[in-house]
Design an enzyme around this catalytic site. Structure first.
Site, short mmCIF file in Angstrom:
data_model
loop_
_atom_site.label_atom_id
_atom_site.label_comp_id
_atom_site.label_asym_id
_atom_site.label_seq_id
_atom_site.Cartn_x
_atom_site.Cartn_y
_atom_site.Cartn_z
N ASP A 336 0.84 -1.20 0.00
CA ASP A 336 0.00 0.00 0.00
C ASP A 336 0.88 1.25 0.00
O ASP A 336 1.94 1.30 0.63
CB ASP A 336 -0.89 -0.02 1.25
CG ASP A 336 -1.88 1.12 1.28
OD1 ASP A 336 -2.60 1.30 0.29
OD2 ASP A 336 -1.92 1.83 2.31
N GLU A 373 1.56 -0.02 -4.81
CA GLU A 373 0.61 1.02 -5.25
C GLU A 373 1.41 2.28 -5.52
O GLU A 373 2.19 2.73 -4.67
CB GLU A 373 -0.42 1.28 -4.17
CG GLU A 373 -1.39 2.40 -4.53
CD GLU A 373 -2.24 2.86 -3.35
OE1 GLU A 373 -3.34 3.38 -3.61
OE2 GLU A 373 -1.80 2.72 -2.19
N ASP A 455 -9.79 2.20 -5.40
CA ASP A 455 -9.43 3.59 -5.12
C ASP A 455 -9.89 4.56 -6.20
O ASP A 455 -9.67 5.77 -6.07
CB ASP A 455 -7.91 3.72 -4.95
CG ASP A 455 -7.42 3.16 -3.63
OD1 ASP A 455 -8.12 3.36 -2.61
OD2 ASP A 455 -6.36 2.53 -3.61
#
Length: 514
Positions: A336, A373, A455
């Site tokens: 992340d 990410e 997202d």
């Protein structure tokens, strides 16, 4: 860019048709090939390399001439872990440089050179994979007994709420991330036949570790599967069911920050001398500390702490190694906010942490897939010594969507962004090439390509529910170099705007499918 039309026929890339050889190891010899139009006014072609920082120019030999093309070849022995090269073409009209970024009359920087990695530990299985991203709470509820009950606990000042399957998620301003629909790991296992029939070969699950919210990016315990998702027993059952089908599993880890309910943080608040104190940055203990994106419930982790690095990835019993080991044997990690990891004002440890994570992960499982990410330019992390790939927003998804619509970055972050125009075709192709040129071909071929995620708004919503454009986007997803990933429900025409609307429950009523 030169105007000579013949220059557009010149081509080379890292695929086996242009780079031939049995193995990419130090000491092995490869053959590099360059192609051009048969009538291109090229008189001589040279290969430029920089062995050990020096300069070497070698003339390439003319090879076969075909009906419409001609070829040049040269043998190249690999001496370094990373070999960069480009070509110089002497034509009747002058000299041209050809690199991964294209053709120029001026000397380009080495940053755009073609690159070959030697002795590179690549997860070869991903090349034939089709990933499917699942937000576990919204996919399928197979075991209602482990569902969150309304009022069961307090979620950052709000009582948790159990919602009926299929009800539309409310905005974060109304519910935060504290409403639950009951999806669990048992539900994913129950639907593996559906996924296999679809053609999916690998799963990417957003976080499944114990946390207070439905998204689980506020980790309370990195070594416990959330009981509301079925706990460790459900993960083991999923692992075994995937093995039976030859399918892979990638989990989501949140090493940039923890939740404020994490034992590391609670112990620190309770005891200023706790060994976890240096895991966080306090400006005024205990009230004021570094937060992720200004969210008070997400204290940022400080990788200046060697103890934290051991806990997270370096030690043999670290978190990242633990889930790679038997019995869980996951096949990869998605990191992340990798763009923010280890970065805090004067302390910039992002690459140090990235290299450390790679060493630990590959030592535990050499073919594990390690991706991050990254919404921006992540190519500095993709040079063979850190990530295997990133979620390829800038290098694939964003230019595709801005080409098909007037999509721009403001639609993701709700900011006032001036560019509201569709991207011209040449500009889209140029953006693709720019991001490919910045990484070795081996890395480009394992980039994690997507059209949407948890997202971003769903791709069909982006496209105004235009099915023809959706089909074109999907065709690009499945033919562009890299690894395609489907966001759950896109295959049946699910829609959704900004988070959390893009995280609606999966529709299992086939009469409602497109």
């Amino acid at each position: 860019m030169p105007n000579d039309s013949w220059t557009k026929s010149v081509h080379h890339d890292g695929s086996p048709y242009y780079v031939t050889g049995k193995a990419l190891h130090i000491g092995s010899t490869l053959t590099l090939r360059l192609r051009a139009d048969v009538e291109a006014p090229i008189e001589r072609v040279f290969l430029r390399t920089t062995p050990n920082g020096g300069l070497r120019i070698q003339e390439m030999r003319p090879a076969q001439i075909e009906e419409v093309t001609r070829w040049w070849e040269i043998d190249l022995k690999l001496h370094m872990p990373l070999t960069n090269y480009r070509f110089f073409l002497q034509s009747r009209g002058g000299g041209y440089w050809f690199s991964a970024a294209g053709m120029t009359r001026h000397v380009p920087t080495d940053a755009t050179d073609f690159k070959i990695l030697a002795n590179y530990s690549a997860p070869a299985w991903v090349h034939n994979s089709v990933f499917y991203q699942i937000f576990p709470d919204r996919f399928y509820d197979d075991d209602p007994s482990n569902n969150v009950r309304s009022g069961e606990y307090d979620c950052y000042g709000k009582p948790v709420i159990a919602r009926a399957w299929g009800e539309r998620p409310r905005p974060h301003s109304e519910s935060g991330a504290c409403e639950f629909y009951g999806g669990d790991l048992q539900g994913i296992t129950q639907k593996l036949d559906y996924l296999q029939d679809l053609g999916v070969t690998a799963l990417y699950l957003t976080p499944i570790f114990t946390a207070l919210t439905n998204h689980k990016y506020d980790v309370v315990d990195y070594k416990q599967v959330d009981p509301h998702f079925g706990g460790e027993a459900a993960l083991l059952a999923l692992r075994e069911a995937l093995d039976a089908r030859g399918m892979r599993l990638m989990l989501d880890i949140v090493p940039n920050h923890s939740g404020s309910g994490n034992a590391w943080f609670l112990n620190t608040l309770a005891d200023a001398a706790a060994e976890t104190r240096d895991f966080y940055t306090f400006y005024q203990y205990p009230e004021t500390y570094e937060e992720f994106m200004g969210v008070h419930n997400l204290p940022k982790l400080n990788y200046s702490s060697a103890r934290l690095r051991d806990y997270m990835y370096a030690a043999h019993d670290s978190i990242m190694r633990y889930w790679l080991k038997p019995p869980f044997r996951i096949d990869g990690w998605r990191i992340d906010v990798a763009n923010m990891l280890g970065r805090q004002n004067e302390t910039q440890l992002g690459h140090k942490v990235g290299r450390g994570m790679r060493r630990a992960v590959k030592a535990e499982k050499s073919d594990a897939y390690l991706i991050g990410e990254h919404f921006y330019d992540g190519t500095a992390h993709l040079q063979g010594d850190e990530l295997d790939a990133i979620m390829n927003y800038q290098g694939f998804m964003f230019p595709v969507l801005q080409w098909l619509t007037d999509f721009n970055i403001s639609e993701v972050w709700r900011r006032n962004w001036p560019d509201k125009q569709a991207l011209p075709t040449r500009a889209m192709a140029a953006q693709w090439q720019t991001f490919r040129a910045a990484v070795p071909w081996q890395v480009a071929m394992q980039q994690f390509n997507l059209l949407d995620s948890h997202d971003t708004p769903r791709v069909l919503t982006h496209l105004g529910e235009d099915i023809a454009r959706m089909r074109l986007a999907v065709a690009l997803l499945f033919t562009y170099p890299g690894v395609p990933c489907i966001y759950y429900g896109d295959e049946i025409g699910m829609v959704g705007a900004d988070d959390p609307d893009n995280r609606r429950c999966m529709i299992w009523d086939q009469s409602a499918w497109n």
